[in-house]
Design an enzyme around this catalytic site. Structure first.
Site, mmCIF file in Angstrom:
data_model
loop_
_atom_site.group_PDB
_atom_site.id
_atom_site.type_symbol
_atom_site.label_atom_id
_atom_site.label_comp_id
_atom_site.label_asym_id
_atom_site.label_seq_id
_atom_site.Cartn_x
_atom_site.Cartn_y
_atom_site.Cartn_z
ATOM 1 N N SER A 14 0.788 -1.234 0.000
ATOM 2 C CA SER A 14 0.000 0.000 0.000
ATOM 3 C C SER A 14 0.818 1.281 0.000
ATOM 4 O O SER A 14 0.322 2.331 -0.396
ATOM 5 C CB SER A 14 -0.961 0.011 1.192
ATOM 6 O OG SER A 14 -0.249 -0.015 2.418
ATOM 7 N N THR A 37 -3.216 -4.480 4.054
ATOM 8 C CA THR A 37 -4.421 -4.402 4.893
ATOM 9 C C THR A 37 -5.346 -3.276 4.461
ATOM 10 O O THR A 37 -6.544 -3.320 4.726
ATOM 11 C CB THR A 37 -4.048 -4.201 6.372
ATOM 12 O OG1 THR A 37 -3.202 -3.051 6.495
ATOM 13 C CG2 THR A 37 -3.324 -5.424 6.919
ATOM 14 N N TYR A 155 11.193 -6.507 16.469
ATOM 15 C CA TYR A 155 11.385 -6.281 15.035
ATOM 16 C C TYR A 155 12.686 -6.911 14.570
ATOM 17 O O TYR A 155 12.735 -7.604 13.546
ATOM 18 C CB TYR A 155 11.378 -4.779 14.756
ATOM 19 C CG TYR A 155 11.584 -4.408 13.308
ATOM 20 C CD1 TYR A 155 10.550 -4.532 12.388
ATOM 21 C CD2 TYR A 155 12.809 -3.911 12.859
ATOM 22 C CE1 TYR A 155 10.733 -4.182 11.047
ATOM 23 C CE2 TYR A 155 12.998 -3.561 11.528
ATOM 24 C CZ TYR A 155 11.954 -3.694 10.637
ATOM 25 O OH TYR A 155 12.141 -3.349 9.321
ATOM 26 N N LYS A 159 13.243 -10.025 11.781
ATOM 27 C CA LYS A 159 14.053 -9.892 10.567
ATOM 28 C C LYS A 159 15.230 -10.863 10.568
ATOM 29 O O LYS A 159 15.594 -11.403 9.516
ATOM 30 C CB LYS A 159 14.528 -8.446 10.420
ATOM 31 C CG LYS A 159 13.399 -7.451 10.162
ATOM 32 C CD LYS A 159 12.608 -7.802 8.915
ATOM 33 C CE LYS A 159 11.569 -6.767 8.563
ATOM 34 N NZ LYS A 159 10.824 -7.080 7.317
ATOM 35 N N THR A 238 21.827 -12.901 2.212
ATOM 36 C CA THR A 238 21.213 -11.675 2.707
ATOM 37 C C THR A 238 22.065 -10.534 2.178
ATOM 38 O O THR A 238 23.226 -10.355 2.567
ATOM 39 C CB THR A 238 21.180 -11.625 4.238
ATOM 40 O OG1 THR A 238 20.337 -12.684 4.734
ATOM 41 C CG2 THR A 238 20.615 -10.286 4.736
#
Length: 247
Positions: A14, A37, A155, A159, A238
């Site tokens: 979004s 969402t 968080y 991750k 990564t």
């Protein structure tokens, strides 16, 4: 580069990085089945401009059943046998010292950022393994998962888990030509960094060898490369995009 009508599943579309990724993928010729969402004018514009190549649905990434239903619906639409992969971009963060952080907040961050990404990838792989012998999984991680940051323990854990998930999955699906990589951006001016004030952002810039914050385009261009055939032998990595901040 030709995308040959390939479709991708993209979460967290979004705003910010997700919206930038969707716009670039469409410009490259991919079809995009996207979820978030909330709906907004930017998504409405993509639907109007690309009615045959952009599908959006509202999905709660903390709800495994909703994720499964979204992928099932998307694969009944144009993607079908042309499903090329998934970009797990949806993410959220709550700030706070761990000793006072509510358990419900910890659980929600892990559910959206890690479990949701795993469930979405699982659903996409089930479809891809039926029809393809190649494809891509890209997980949007963060340098916070590599180095940590005060007040972002949940968080960072989510991750770091996403990085480990990427490495393990790369071993599982490599034999059928699907690559799995994570991109760990540095600090960007997005909603997830709104908790950092100007002084903190300026300090980050001073500590960065390339003397600026990470920009959306830096990540978008790397994702574009990882999706291409030029990156067919890169997996389980990564890839850090932070201007040397963590070097």
């Amino acid at each position: 580069m030709t995308t040959s009508g390939k479709w991708l599943i993209l979460s967290g579309v979004s705003r910010g990085l997700g919206l930038a990724l969707a716009r670039d993928l469409l410009a490259q010729g991919y079809g995009v089945a996207a979820c978030s969402t909330t709906h907004n004018d930017d998504l409405a514009a993509l639907e109007a401009d690309h009615p045959a190549r952009f599908l959006w649905r509202s999905v709660d990434m903390a709800a495994a059943a909703a994720i499964e239903a979204f992928v099932a619906e998307a694969c009944q639409q144009p993607p079908g046998e042309r499903l090329w992969g998934v970009i797990n971009n949806a993410g959220m963060s709550v700030e706070g010292i761990l000793s006072t952080l509510p358990v419900r907040d910890i659980e929600h961050v892990l559910q959206v950022n890690l479990t949701g990404a795993i469930c979405l990838t699982r659903a996409v792989l089930r479809q891809m393994m039926k029809t393809r012998k190649s494809g891509r999984v890209i997980n949007i991680s963060s340098i916070t998962g590599l180095r940590g940051y005060t007040g972002l323990t949940a968080y960072a854990a989510s991750k770091a888990g996403l990085d480990g998930f990427s490495r393990a999955l790369a071993r599982e699906v490599g034999r059928i030509g699907i690559t799995v990589n994570a991109i760990a951006p540095g600090y960007m001016k997005t909603q997830l960094s709104e908790g950092l004030d100007d002084a903190q952002l300026a300090q980050i810039v001073r500590r960065t060898p390339l003397n600026r914050l990470c920009e959306l385009a830096d990540v978008v261009h790397l994702a574009r490369f990882l999706l291409s055939e030029d990156a067919a032998f890169i997996t389980g990595q990564t890839l850090v995009v932070d201007g040397g901040l963590t070097s």
